[in-house]
Design an enzyme around this catalytic site. Sequence first.
Site, PDB file in Angstrom:
ATOM      1  N   HIS A  61       0.813  -1.224   0.000  1.00 37.64           N
ATOM      2  CA  HIS A  61       0.000   0.000   0.000  1.00 37.64           C
ATOM      3  C   HIS A  61       0.851   1.281   0.000  1.00 37.64           C
ATOM      4  CE1 HIS A  61      -3.563  -2.364   0.604  1.00 37.64           C
ATOM      5  NE2 HIS A  61      -3.240  -2.748   1.813  1.00 37.64           N
ATOM      6  N   ASP A 103      -2.861 -10.818  -1.639  1.00 39.30           N
ATOM      7  CA  ASP A 103      -3.355 -10.220  -0.396  1.00 39.30           C
ATOM      8  C   ASP A 103      -4.818  -9.830  -0.638  1.00 39.30           C
ATOM      9  OD1 ASP A 103      -2.087  -8.637   2.250  1.00 39.30           O
ATOM     10  OD2 ASP A 103      -3.874  -7.676   1.403  1.00 39.30           O
ATOM     11  N   HIS A 142      -6.402  -7.305   0.189  1.00 41.36           N
ATOM     12  CA  HIS A 142      -6.544  -5.885  -0.150  1.00 41.36           C
ATOM     13  C   HIS A 142      -5.828  -5.608  -1.468  1.00 41.36           C
ATOM     14  CE1 HIS A 142      -6.724  -6.096   4.341  1.00 41.36           C
ATOM     15  NE2 HIS A 142      -7.773  -5.324   4.126  1.00 41.36           N
ATOM     16  N   ASP A 179      -4.575 -12.493   4.437  1.00 42.02           N
ATOM     17  CA  ASP A 179      -5.794 -11.968   5.043  1.00 42.02           C
ATOM     18  C   ASP A 179      -7.055 -12.327   4.243  1.00 42.02           C
ATOM     19  OD1 ASP A 179      -4.707 -10.323   3.116  1.00 42.02           O
ATOM     20  OD2 ASP A 179      -4.590  -8.546   4.392  1.00 42.02           O
TER      21      ASP A 179
HETATM   22 ZN   LIG Z   1      -4.077  -6.992   3.270  1.00 40.18          ZN
END
Ligand SMILES: [Zn+2]
Length: 366
Positions: A132, A169, A171, A256
Amino acid sequence: MACAFLEHPSSLEHDTGAYSAGASSILHPEHSRRITVIERELSAQGWLGFDRVRTPAVDRSVLRAVHPEPYITSIERACRSGGTFLDDDTVVGERSFEAALHAVGGAVRMVDLLLDGDASAAFSSHRPPGHHALPSHAMGFCLFNNIAVAARYALDARRLERVMIIDWDVHHGNSTNHIFHTSRQVLFVSIHQSPLFPFTGHASDVGQGEGAGFTVNLPVPAGAGDQVWVSLVEHVVVPLAYAFEPQLVLISAGYDAHRDDPLADCAVTTEGFAAMTRAIARACAHLAAPIGAVLEGGYALGALGRSVAATLQALSTEPAPAAASPAVAVTPIAHQARTRLAEFWLQLPAGPRPARSHRSRTGPRA
Ligand SMILES: [Zn+2]
């Protein structure tokens, strides 16, 4: 040739503290026990034949290829002054800068080990995570984009022409997406829950200019489990690899999407992560492309330890020959993605044949 597990004790010293919640306090989800549980699980399994490698801090000039010096200095100062919140959920402590330099250093060292033939596969297990962190903006628990710096290093210093980054991931890897948005040297493929933080990664985002078609976003709804995720890997990610013919494959390995994870709502199991790894490793073996994974998220401690171990197990096992057709059915989401991608990848190959896509090459092969 052994596999390599890259680590550094500074990952344990990146102190993200605790949130106050009424009368009590809750540990920040991205805390040092994530590393402890991974190492405990691997230790219990005899490290699965991996050599443990203590990583160096990244060379600052290598880091600057992605993150400008003023930003690096601002992170260094924030840490040296005792730590602070960089945004609502991204925290640094006094030792976080060292941890972050080693997290990038682990990913970069991994590239060298793989390209020099010193490791047959590798896993870089550090925190903070990276995918990120924009060039000049920390976010989502991330300070520097570990995998993007490693990919940039592979292109610039090691003279590769095609690197594939697979981000599983839960996200969206918004920073990696951003950094290579106009590049045709990096094929970035992300499977992520949508809508979910950071609310980017729509299927319509395919890259820009020269890089159009080299960003592939595969959003999945909450509740998606092994069937959806493994189908996307088998029927979209692997065929893309055969079409692109990467010289190196890097996985942004977050855990996750696991069904136990408290920060998202997908339902991938430990075996699901193993199946995704096996499918990618099999393609890499056919393509003679080294494969390395970099730890991103994963906040359910038991699931994280077991899923990383399952990944290592799959990375270190001799891949089975490619089946004529993968055992996993093509889900509607995978079918739609294949149809969408036909604009850029004329025909996604089912097996390890050279692709005939007009966009599959970036120049003479090394
Ligand atoms: Zn994540």
